[in-house]
Write a protein that holds these residues in place. Sequence first.
Motif, PDB file in Angstrom:
ATOM      1  N   GLU A 175       0.861  -1.180   0.000  1.00 26.67           N
ATOM      2  CA  GLU A 175       0.000   0.000   0.000  1.00 26.67           C
ATOM      3  C   GLU A 175       0.898   1.231   0.000  1.00 26.67           C
ATOM      4  OE1 GLU A 175      -2.546  -0.497   3.437  1.00 26.67           O
ATOM      5  OE2 GLU A 175      -4.140  -1.248   2.124  1.00 26.67           O
ATOM      6  N   HIS A 176       0.370   2.329  -0.523  1.00 25.86           N
ATOM      7  CA  HIS A 176       1.172   3.548  -0.632  1.00 25.86           C
ATOM      8  C   HIS A 176       0.239   4.740  -0.753  1.00 25.86           C
ATOM      9  CE1 HIS A 176       0.332   1.989  -4.630  1.00 25.86           C
ATOM     10  NE2 HIS A 176       0.407   3.234  -5.089  1.00 25.86           N
ATOM     11  N   GLU A 177       0.807   5.926  -0.572  1.00 23.12           N
ATOM     12  CA  GLU A 177       0.061   7.167  -0.770  1.00 23.12           C
ATOM     13  C   GLU A 177       1.007   8.244  -1.263  1.00 23.12           C
ATOM     14  OE1 GLU A 177      -1.376   9.419   2.671  1.00 23.12           O
ATOM     15  OE2 GLU A 177      -0.105   8.173   3.940  1.00 23.12           O
ATOM     16  N   VAL A 178       0.438   9.271  -1.890  1.00 21.93           N
ATOM     17  CA  VAL A 178       1.200  10.454  -2.268  1.00 21.93           C
ATOM     18  C   VAL A 178       0.841  11.548  -1.277  1.00 21.93           C
ATOM     19  CG1 VAL A 178       1.636  12.188  -4.046  1.00 21.93           C
ATOM     20  CG2 VAL A 178       1.220   9.797  -4.702  1.00 21.93           C
ATOM     21  N   LEU A 179       1.838  11.989  -0.519  1.00 17.85           N
ATOM     22  CA  LEU A 179       1.603  13.047   0.455  1.00 17.85           C
ATOM     23  C   LEU A 179       1.324  14.366  -0.268  1.00 17.85           C
ATOM     24  CD1 LEU A 179       4.400  12.188   3.050  1.00 17.85           C
ATOM     25  CD2 LEU A 179       2.037  11.351   2.947  1.00 17.85           C
ATOM     26  N   THR A 180       0.679  15.276   0.414  1.00 15.82           N
ATOM     27  CA  THR A 180       0.291  16.545  -0.211  1.00 15.82           C
ATOM     28  C   THR A 180       1.496  17.254  -0.804  1.00 15.82           C
ATOM     29  OG1 THR A 180      -1.574  16.777   1.309  1.00 15.82           O
ATOM     30  CG2 THR A 180      -0.823  18.766   0.177  1.00 15.82           C
ATOM     31  N   SER A 181       1.367  17.610  -2.065  1.00 12.72           N
ATOM     32  CA  SER A 181       2.431  18.323  -2.758  1.00 12.72           C
ATOM     33  C   SER A 181       2.244  19.821  -2.555  1.00 12.72           C
ATOM     34  CB  SER A 181       2.392  17.974  -4.248  1.00 12.72           C
ATOM     35  OG  SER A 181       3.494  18.530  -4.907  1.00 12.72           O
ATOM     36  N   ARG A 182       3.346  20.518  -2.362  1.00 13.65           N
ATOM     37  CA  ARG A 182       3.303  21.974  -2.234  1.00 13.65           C
ATOM     38  C   ARG A 182       4.039  22.655  -3.383  1.00 13.65           C
ATOM     39  NH1 ARG A 182       3.374  19.763   2.745  1.00 13.65           N
ATOM     40  NH2 ARG A 182       5.641  19.725   2.930  1.00 13.65           N
ATOM     41  N   ALA A 183       4.338  21.870  -4.405  1.00 14.37           N
ATOM     42  CA  ALA A 183       4.931  22.374  -5.647  1.00 14.37           C
ATOM     43  C   ALA A 183       4.427  21.476  -6.768  1.00 14.37           C
ATOM     44  CB  ALA A 183       6.463  22.323  -5.573  1.00 14.37           C
ATOM     45  N   ASP A 184       4.550  21.924  -8.005  1.00 17.00           N
ATOM     46  CA  ASP A 184       4.133  21.082  -9.126  1.00 17.00           C
ATOM     47  C   ASP A 184       4.987  19.819  -9.150  1.00 17.00           C
ATOM     48  OD1 ASP A 184       2.023  22.578 -10.568  1.00 17.00           O
ATOM     49  OD2 ASP A 184       3.584  24.116 -10.685  1.00 17.00           O
ATOM     50  N   ARG A 185       4.319  18.674  -9.222  1.00 16.19           N
ATOM     51  CA  ARG A 185       4.990  17.368  -9.124  1.00 16.19           C
ATOM     52  C   ARG A 185       4.577  16.529 -10.328  1.00 16.19           C
ATOM     53  NH1 ARG A 185       3.666  12.155  -7.530  1.00 16.19           N
ATOM     54  NH2 ARG A 185       4.931  11.114  -5.918  1.00 16.19           N
ATOM     55  N   TYR A 186       5.568  16.109 -11.108  1.00 18.15           N
ATOM     56  CA  TYR A 186       5.322  15.317 -12.309  1.00 18.15           C
ATOM     57  C   TYR A 186       5.970  13.943 -12.175  1.00 18.15           C
ATOM     58  CZ  TYR A 186       3.763  19.579 -14.635  1.00 18.15           C
ATOM     59  OH  TYR A 186       3.080  20.718 -14.975  1.00 18.15           O
ATOM     60  N   ALA A 187       5.304  12.943 -12.753  1.00 15.41           N
ATOM     61  CA  ALA A 187       5.835  11.586 -12.745  1.00 15.41           C
ATOM     62  C   ALA A 187       5.267  10.807 -13.924  1.00 15.41           C
ATOM     63  CB  ALA A 187       5.489  10.879 -11.439  1.00 15.41           C
ATOM     64  N   ALA A 188       6.018   9.819 -14.375  1.00 12.87           N
ATOM     65  CA  ALA A 188       5.529   8.837 -15.345  1.00 12.87           C
ATOM     66  C   ALA A 188       5.519   7.484 -14.647  1.00 12.87           C
ATOM     67  CB  ALA A 188       6.421   8.800 -16.581  1.00 12.87           C
ATOM     68  N   THR A 189       4.391   6.788 -14.738  1.00 11.49           N
ATOM     69  CA  THR A 189       4.220   5.510 -14.054  1.00 11.49           C
ATOM     70  C   THR A 189       3.885   4.419 -15.053  1.00 11.49           C
ATOM     71  OG1 THR A 189       3.395   6.616 -12.068  1.00 11.49           O
ATOM     72  CG2 THR A 189       2.917   4.265 -12.281  1.00 11.49           C
ATOM     73  N   ALA A 190       4.578   3.296 -14.927  1.00 11.90           N
ATOM     74  CA  ALA A 190       4.268   2.097 -15.711  1.00 11.90           C
ATOM     75  C   ALA A 190       3.738   1.027 -14.767  1.00 11.90           C
ATOM     76  CB  ALA A 190       5.502   1.596 -16.450  1.00 11.90           C
ATOM     77  N   TRP A 191       2.640   0.387 -15.186  1.00 14.10           N
ATOM     78  CA  TRP A 191       2.115  -0.767 -14.450  1.00 14.10           C
ATOM     79  C   TRP A 191       2.286  -1.989 -15.340  1.00 14.10           C
ATOM     80  CZ3 TRP A 191      -0.673   3.881 -13.968  1.00 14.10           C
ATOM     81  CH2 TRP A 191      -0.740   4.382 -12.664  1.00 14.10           C
ATOM     82  N   PHE A 192       2.952  -3.000 -14.806  1.00 12.39           N
ATOM     83  CA  PHE A 192       3.322  -4.178 -15.582  1.00 12.39           C
ATOM     84  C   PHE A 192       2.399  -5.351 -15.270  1.00 12.39           C
ATOM     85  CE2 PHE A 192       7.067  -1.568 -15.225  1.00 12.39           C
ATOM     86  CZ  PHE A 192       7.636  -1.625 -16.487  1.00 12.39           C
TER      87      PHE A 192
END
Length: 197
Positions: A175-192
């Motif tokens: 399990e995981h979470e993304v904590l509140t961002s206080r700046a622009d946050r970019y990511a690319a995610t691959a699910w296999f």
Amino acid sequence: MSLNASEVEALGERGYFLRDGFLGAELAAATRAQAIELGQAGVLQPAGIRRGGDRRLDRDIRGDRITWLSQDDARGPLKDVWARFEELMRAVNEGAWLGLRSFDLQLAHYAPGTHYDRHRDAFPGDDNRRLTAIVYLNPEWRPEHGGQLRLFTPEPVDVEPRADRLVVFLSERLEHEVLTSRADRYAATAWFYSRAR
């Protein structure tokens, strides 16, 4: 590319590993620039939760904006990102014997003030995601920017979303979470997946 022994061991024992320098600084910067352009063009849309008839938008749970990319859709830097995830899939199959055969690719932007509550990317089953791999696109990230990925291992681990950092974890396990961002946050995610899509 290949996995080193410590990455294979970490994936098996802890359910995740980190690697810095996955794309290279130039490709990471170009991918971020492309992500910003796509956002300005309205390509990134509010992300939903759940699937099918249960799908809905709930900004209290998840606040990012996303786009899904097929291999044919991936152009410019994102075409090279797709190729790097293909290389990662081969490396994981050779090093950790997961039998992965395909993946989905998503580009995401968290604006300041957004987050994603604790969740799991997959539940046990033959037709589900097996592995999650995220590469971050955030130069000059600082702790006060927030947006860490919290992995719920026995002792929770916060992963800083630094530019060109890769985090790979078992989709059914952590399990995981993304904590509140206080700046622009970019990511690319691959699910296999272990099946062709």
